[in-house]
Design a protein around this motif. Structure first.
Motif, PDB file in Angstrom:
ATOM      1  N   PRO A 244     -12.923  37.080  85.087  1.00  0.00           N
ATOM      2  CA  PRO A 244     -13.838  36.091  85.663  1.00  0.00           C
ATOM      3  C   PRO A 244     -15.290  36.566  85.527  1.00  0.00           C
ATOM      4  CG  PRO A 244     -12.081  36.672  87.198  1.00  0.00           C
ATOM      5  CD  PRO A 244     -12.008  37.640  86.074  1.00  0.00           C
TER       6      PRO A 244
ATOM      7  N   CYS B 249      -7.164  39.125  93.252  1.00  0.00           N
ATOM      8  CA  CYS B 249      -6.553  38.589  92.035  1.00  0.00           C
ATOM      9  C   CYS B 249      -5.071  38.352  92.329  1.00  0.00           C
ATOM     10  CB  CYS B 249      -6.710  39.604  90.902  1.00  0.00           C
ATOM     11  SG  CYS B 249      -5.631  39.277  89.509  1.00  0.00           S
ATOM     12  N   HIS B 250      -4.585  37.180  91.997  1.00  0.00           N
ATOM     13  CA  HIS B 250      -3.171  36.875  92.265  1.00  0.00           C
ATOM     14  C   HIS B 250      -2.288  37.160  91.051  1.00  0.00           C
ATOM     15  CE1 HIS B 250      -4.399  35.147  96.027  1.00  0.00           C
ATOM     16  NE2 HIS B 250      -5.310  34.438  95.389  1.00  0.00           N
ATOM     17  N   GLN B 251      -2.894  37.772  90.060  1.00  0.00           N
ATOM     18  CA  GLN B 251      -2.178  38.162  88.833  1.00  0.00           C
ATOM     19  C   GLN B 251      -1.454  36.993  88.191  1.00  0.00           C
ATOM     20  OE1 GLN B 251      -0.083  41.579  90.251  1.00  0.00           O
ATOM     21  NE2 GLN B 251      -1.967  42.747  90.255  1.00  0.00           N
ATOM     22  N   CYS B 252      -2.232  35.960  87.936  1.00  0.00           N
ATOM     23  CA  CYS B 252      -1.628  34.799  87.273  1.00  0.00           C
ATOM     24  C   CYS B 252      -1.340  35.108  85.809  1.00  0.00           C
ATOM     25  CB  CYS B 252      -2.525  33.572  87.411  1.00  0.00           C
ATOM     26  SG  CYS B 252      -3.978  33.590  86.346  1.00  0.00           S
TER      27      CYS B 252
ATOM     28  N   PRO C  48     -10.009  31.996  83.074  1.00  0.00           N
ATOM     29  CA  PRO C  48     -10.555  32.196  84.417  1.00  0.00           C
ATOM     30  C   PRO C  48     -11.913  31.485  84.560  1.00  0.00           C
ATOM     31  CG  PRO C  48     -11.101  34.072  83.043  1.00  0.00           C
ATOM     32  CD  PRO C  48     -10.306  33.124  82.178  1.00  0.00           C
TER      33      PRO C  48
ATOM     34  N   THR D 149     -10.607  28.283  89.704  1.00  0.00           N
ATOM     35  CA  THR D 149      -9.422  28.999  90.194  1.00  0.00           C
ATOM     36  C   THR D 149      -9.091  28.632  91.639  1.00  0.00           C
ATOM     37  OG1 THR D 149     -10.970  30.847  90.323  1.00  0.00           O
ATOM     38  CG2 THR D 149      -9.268  30.992  88.659  1.00  0.00           C
TER      39      THR D 149
ATOM     40  N   CYS E 272      -9.204  33.187  93.496  1.00  0.00           N
ATOM     41  CA  CYS E 272      -9.369  34.583  93.087  1.00  0.00           C
ATOM     42  C   CYS E 272     -10.822  34.938  92.795  1.00  0.00           C
ATOM     43  CB  CYS E 272      -8.504  34.888  91.876  1.00  0.00           C
ATOM     44  SG  CYS E 272      -8.945  33.914  90.434  1.00  0.00           S
TER      45      CYS E 272
ATOM     46  N   PHE F 120      -8.838  41.906  82.026  1.00  0.00           N
ATOM     47  CA  PHE F 120      -9.962  42.661  82.593  1.00  0.00           C
ATOM     48  C   PHE F 120     -10.615  43.594  81.580  1.00  0.00           C
ATOM     49  CE2 PHE F 120      -7.299  41.232  86.058  1.00  0.00           C
ATOM     50  CZ  PHE F 120      -8.234  40.513  86.797  1.00  0.00           C
TER      51      PHE F 120
ATOM     52  N   CYS G  39      -6.175  37.079  82.930  1.00  0.00           N
ATOM     53  CA  CYS G  39      -7.179  38.115  82.658  1.00  0.00           C
ATOM     54  C   CYS G  39      -6.517  39.437  82.281  1.00  0.00           C
ATOM     55  CB  CYS G  39      -8.045  38.357  83.896  1.00  0.00           C
ATOM     56  SG  CYS G  39      -8.823  36.865  84.499  1.00  0.00           S
TER      57      CYS G  39
END
Ligand code: SF4
Length: 824
Positions: free
Chosen positions: A597, A584-587, A277, A263, A579, A592, A590
């Motif tokens: 990750p 977290c850049h909220q790609c 991730p 990442t 990240c 969660f 994930c």
């Protein structure tokens, strides 16, 4: 296909009986699965993904998974000449008789090889030409994130981690086979498997300017295909008894996958987006896998695989213990894909404990401005600091990868590459080899640069020309990827379905192995584009945000808005952090819950590797062995490797030479020509510890491949050297071609019988009358030949026979030549 083996180059690649291969009774299985790698054996066997799928599929008693590689040019010619279908390596099953054929698609330049394999396997090329009697043809690997250019040839693609869905595909196939449905029904059923992309469920229409107008969805339930993601590597299946090739593959070592995904977010890097991730394997698991795999393979080098190994969180903590164990077993460690800034003195010290090879880094751009644009977070001072340490440790070389043609690149950025290499060469006082390796930037789907344009061949050539001139002036080496190959990669990487015609035409014109510079023929591709009336430059231009892209129906998890924002940030020279170490850049990858990750930071772990024995006394053993049947195809170099690893698997603690590249103390009396069998070969091996001679046979023989067998072992004093025999005796069976007795008479009649050959630009000439002691005729078209081996050198038995009987290489390959005795 196996009948052709005696007549081709590198025959051991086609034997299919390497150590750890799996051979099943085909009468007891339900699915014959061909795992195809559309490149040479040496490349395919270096690919971990193939070994993982081979293992997963063969774990299932219903399935026989067997390998197929692109046959080399000489094998292709023979297959076509005799109309023999391409077969699997293990059981020689013609490809057309397999149930499922799965291609591993690693890059865009393998497409013509895919067509070649289908055609040689006697399978119709296009999916629409195939019916219920043909195998299901699927593909996987990074190409699946935009398989459109090759999609009309395959039935479907697995998007994402293949481990997740491969058995589901077999299950659907088996139910369909039992029910006896139509082929279309099978394809529709497969769309219910998450991650299965069926090209014919989507129908693209185009605007007059060539861009996509719409992609019509033809199945009601099927809108987008979501990439499949392995949640946790620790519970993912991993083969600890991988197949060990006889010959030298591109990566001749044990590969252990340590991390999947990266990442860092380098904006040009497709792998950094399509494998998100980050999922780290735990150190305990890695230890266990290494321990078992070394035992099962005898490999002398382990490679820890990751997109950026220096970022593996527990690396520093576990490296010393791992190296303690590996160095005691004379196993070297290689850490490919190191990133500047993640390697320090301690890591360097650890990996240099067994063997030293060169270091490779990928700064990709030589100015901070351009590195910021591509989000490559390395600093020049870190690069110089690392280089200083490399030179201080006297590592032999440093290689640096750069890209040319990156978005936002200026003339200054190109000049800076030369300047950087110059400064590094100066830092190393011109004593160390600095190599700059260049490749042209190719915009890849699902990256922030997917909308960018690609520079032309001419622009690439000009930049390379400039840097070559600088390299000569500043004293560094330069290598480059052919701009013509990058040009094609660029077209196919963002290409659409219309390109299938170009691939077909290029293949018909003879394009093969396009990823190999020596085999790549650009003129065939140019002609193929012309014939197909497609403009290649159309595929290299900048794309607009609202344009429908060919991979629109494939969802890799990263959302398009994130990619677009990353592109905008690139234009501003703004960095996005990794990240895995913070925000977290909220790609979008994930959720969660199921996917997030996995990092092993600050965890405690125990090293439980089996301890090796302490230092024992050295002993030397002389082993006599036979080399018959398929083992006759092993070259001398292959034989050295085979014995070396068999000794290690047998648990012998070998004695190694000292120095940067320690070698086992193993020596053979003579090298036998490929294709010749022998009942009496000799090898000396030095080991720590004393063995009963009989026990030694029982210990080693089970680890040798079919055709190699140790018949006798005896201890000899350490200082003894293995002398070659003075005479070798051979029995040669001429029955396949008929014995020409006149030639024997002629040989005896002549005063001298000269053999000559051009070797190393010198003509070597010998009188066979002085080397061939006798030729005796035996029963059934056989002869016995005694060949004298004077200390100044002799010739091969195959050379002697072809001269005396005026035989061509093909005739020699048909004879059975067996070494039956020696005189010292
Ligand atoms: S969703 Fe967040 S944590 Fe997951 S890969 Fe994307 S940026 Fe990283």
């Amino acid at each position: 296909m196996k009948d052709l083996i005696p007549y081709i180059k590198g025959p051991s690649r086609y034997l299919g009986n390497e150590i750890n291969t799996i051979h099943k009774d085909l009468n007891k299985i339900e699915v014959k699965f061909a795992l195809c790698f559309p490149d040479l054996y040496e490349v395919g066997m270096s690919h971990l993904g193939l070994q993982i799928l081979y293992y997963i599929l063969n774990q299932d008693p219903r399935i026989a998974a067997e390998r197929v590689f692109a046959p080399d040019i000489d094998m292709e010619k023979k297959l076509r000449k005799y109309n023999i279908p391409l077969c699997t390596l293990e059981s020689n099953i013609p490809l057309k008789d397999c149930d499922i054929v799965g291609f591993s698609l690693q890059h865009e330049l393998c497409f013509t090889n895919v067509l070649n394999i289908l055609n040689l396997g006697h399978i119709p090329l296009y999916s629409r030409q195939r019916n219920e009697n043909h195998p299901l043809i699927i593909g996987g690997g990074p190409i699946s994130v935009n398989p459109e250019p090759i999609s009309p040839f395959l039935d479907g693609f697995i998007v994402g981690d293949g481990e997740e869905v491969i058995l589901e595909i077999v299950n659907v196939y088996l139910s369909w086979k039992k029910e006896g449905g139509k082929r279309e029904e099978l394809l529709k059923d497969l769309t219910k498997i998450p991650g299965f992309y069926l090209p014919f469920a989507f129908y693209p229409r185009y605007h007059l300017d060539g861009t996509i107008k719409e992609i019509e969805e033809l199945l009601p339930h099927y809108h987008k295909v979501k990439r499949q993601i392995i949640k946790d590597l620790d519970s993912a299946p991993f083969p600890t008894f991988p197949i060990i090739p006889y010959n030298k593959p591109i990566h001749d070592r044990l590969s252990i996958e340590v991390t999947r995904g990266c990442t860092h977010g380098c904006r040009f890097c497709q792998a950094g987006f399509i494998y998100r991730p980050v999922r780290e394997r735990s150190p305990q698991k890695i230890f266990k896998l290494i321990e078992e795999s070394i035992k099962n393979t005898g490999y002398e080098e382990v490679s820890l695989l990751s997109l950026s190994i220096g970022d593996y969180c527990p690396l520093k903590d576990f490296l010393p213990s791992l190296m303690d164990e590996l160095s005691s077993k004379e196993v070297a460690l290689s850490l490919p894909s190191l990133r500047v800034g993640t390697i320090d003195k301690e890591i360097m010290e650890q990996i240099s404990r067994v063997r030293r090879t060169g270091f490779t880094f990928a700064p990709e751009a030589a100015t901070q401005q351009l590195r910021n644009r591509i989000n490559k977070k390395i600093k020049e001072e870190d690069l110089f600091k690392t280089a200083e340490e490399i030179f201080a440790k006297k590592w032999p070389s440093l290689k640096l990868y750069f890209m040319i043609g990156l978005p936002g690149e200026t003339e200054e950025d190109i000049k800076a590459i030369a300047e950087l290499a110059k400064q590094l060469a100066k830092l190393g006082r011109y004593k160390y080899q600095i190599t700059v390796s260049l490749s042209t930037f190719v915009p890849k789907p699902h990256t922030p640069f997917q909308w960018e344009h690609q520079i032309s061949i001419q622009e690439s050539q000009e930049k390379i020309k400039f840097l070559r001139k600088m390299a000569w002036r500043y004293g560094f080496r330069i290598r480059w990827h052919a701009p013509e190959q990058s040009f094609l990669e660029g077209i196919f990487s963002r290409g659409d379905r219309r390109l299938h015609e170009v691939i077909l035409r290029a293949w018909l014109k003879g394009a093969r192995f396009d990823g190999w510079r020596d085999k790549f023929k650009f003129e065939l591709w140019k002609a193929a584009f012309e014939d197909a009336r497609l403009n290649p430059y159309f595929y290299l231009v900048e794309r607009s945000k609202d344009e429908i892209l060919p991979w629109e129906k494939i969802d890799i998890g990263v959302n398009i808005e994130f990619l677009w924002q990353e592109r905008l940030k690139s234009q501003q020279g703004e960095i996005t952090s990794d990240c895995r170490f913070g925000t977290c850049h909220q790609c979008g990858v994930c959720d969660f819950k199921n996917v997030s990750p996995i990092i092993h930071k600050g965890e405690k772990f125990d090293l439980t590797l089996e301890k090796s024995q302490g230092e024992l006394e050295k002993h030397k053993y002389r082993l006599t062995f036979s080399k018959i049947d398929n083992a006759r195809f092993f070259s001398h170099l292959e034989l050295i490797n085979i014995f070396h690893r068999a000794f290690r698997r047998a648990g012998l603690k070998l004695v190694y030479s000292k120095g940067f590249h320690p070698l086992p103390r193993i020596s053979f009396a003579l090298a036998l020509p490929v294709g010749v069998e022998s009942l009496i070969e000799t090898v000396d091996v030095e080991v720590y510890g004393k063995y009963d001679e009989g026990d030694l046979l029982g210990k080693i023989n089970p680890h040798l491949p079919q055709g190699l067998h140790i018949t006798h072992a005896m201890e000899v004093p350490l200082e003894t050297t293995l002398c070659p025999p003075s005479t070798q005796r051979f029995i040669i069976d001429f029955s396949p071609i008929g014995l020409n007795r006149e030639k024997i008479k002629e040989f005896y009649k002549k005063e001298s019988f000269v053999w000559q050959k051009l070797r190393n630009q010198k003509v070597k000439q010998v009188d066979l009358k002085k080397l061939v002691k006798y030729i005796k005729e035996k029963k059934n078209e056989k002869i016995e030949v005694a060949l004298y081996m004077p200390p100044e050198g002799s010739i091969k038995i195959t050379e002697a026979i072809s001269t005396i009987f005026s035989l061509k290489e093909e005739d020699i390959a048909r004879l059975q030549i067996l070494k039956v005795g020696i005189e010292m």
